[in-house]
Design a protein around this motif. Structure first.
Motif, PDB file in Angstrom:
ATOM      1  N   PHE A  15      44.018  40.801  57.355  1.00  0.00           N
ATOM      2  CA  PHE A  15      42.802  40.822  56.537  1.00  0.00           C
ATOM      3  C   PHE A  15      41.695  41.697  57.120  1.00  0.00           C
ATOM      4  N   ARG A  23      40.522  44.601  49.727  1.00  0.00           N
ATOM      5  CA  ARG A  23      39.521  43.539  49.843  1.00  0.00           C
ATOM      6  C   ARG A  23      38.255  43.925  49.093  1.00  0.00           C
ATOM      7  N   PHE A  26      35.956  38.756  48.270  1.00  0.00           N
ATOM      8  CA  PHE A  26      36.706  37.611  48.767  1.00  0.00           C
ATOM      9  C   PHE A  26      35.754  36.461  49.065  1.00  0.00           C
ATOM     10  N   ARG A  31      41.003  36.336  47.308  1.00  0.00           N
ATOM     11  CA  ARG A  31      40.822  37.741  47.691  1.00  0.00           C
ATOM     12  C   ARG A  31      41.129  38.589  46.466  1.00  0.00           C
TER      13      ARG A  31
END
Length: 150
Positions: A15, A23, A26, A31
């Motif tokens: 991540f 991304r 989120f 997400r």
């Protein structure tokens, strides 16, 4: 928890190093990523941050924010892409993609009739030269993120 052969879980495991397209936005439960291999700029995917393979397995907390995310993303797509509506679809059947995910797809006014409704999934089957590039997806993702935080 990472599940072998699950693309979403593999991305979640890294991540902190994900590019903007992986991304877009989120929170602790969800997400948002720009879809892979699509010819449609702004095609988003909303994913639970833990491994879930069926909607009925979402926690009450995850479920409570699902609709809010879908509406927020639809509004951001309208603001950034000018789409006339969004499609919200969930199947999670492809090999390696059984992790629950919701497609939030901008339907632009100029989308050809054969790509409207379920036909929009043909936009995931285009030759590579017709697909949104990583740079384009990153740029659009940054615009969407800024719009979401306005």
């Amino acid at each position: 928890m990472t599940t072998p052969a699950c693309y979403a879980c593999a991305q979640e495991a890294r991540f902190d190093t994900l590019p903007p397209r992986e991304r877009v936005a989120f929170d602790q439960h969800w997400r948002v990523a720009h879809a892979l291999n699509t010819g449609l700029p702004g095609w988003l995917v909303l994913l639970p941050r833990r491994h879930v393979t069926a909607v009925h397995d979402l926690t009450d907390t995850e479920a409570a924010s699902l609709g809010t995310w879908q509406v927020k993303l639809s509004r951001a797509l309208r603001g950034v892409t000018g789409c006339v509506k969004t499609y919200v679809v969930q199947f999670a059947e492809a090999e390696g993609f059984a992790h629950v995910h919701f497609h939030i797809v901008p339907r632009t006014a100029d989308l050809p009739p054969e790509h409207r409704g379920p036909g929009v999934f043909r936009m995931l089957q285009l030759p590579e030269q017709q697909q949104v590039t990583a740079d384009q997806a990153d740029h659009l993702s940054r615009s969407l993120r800024a719009h979401l935080h306005d």
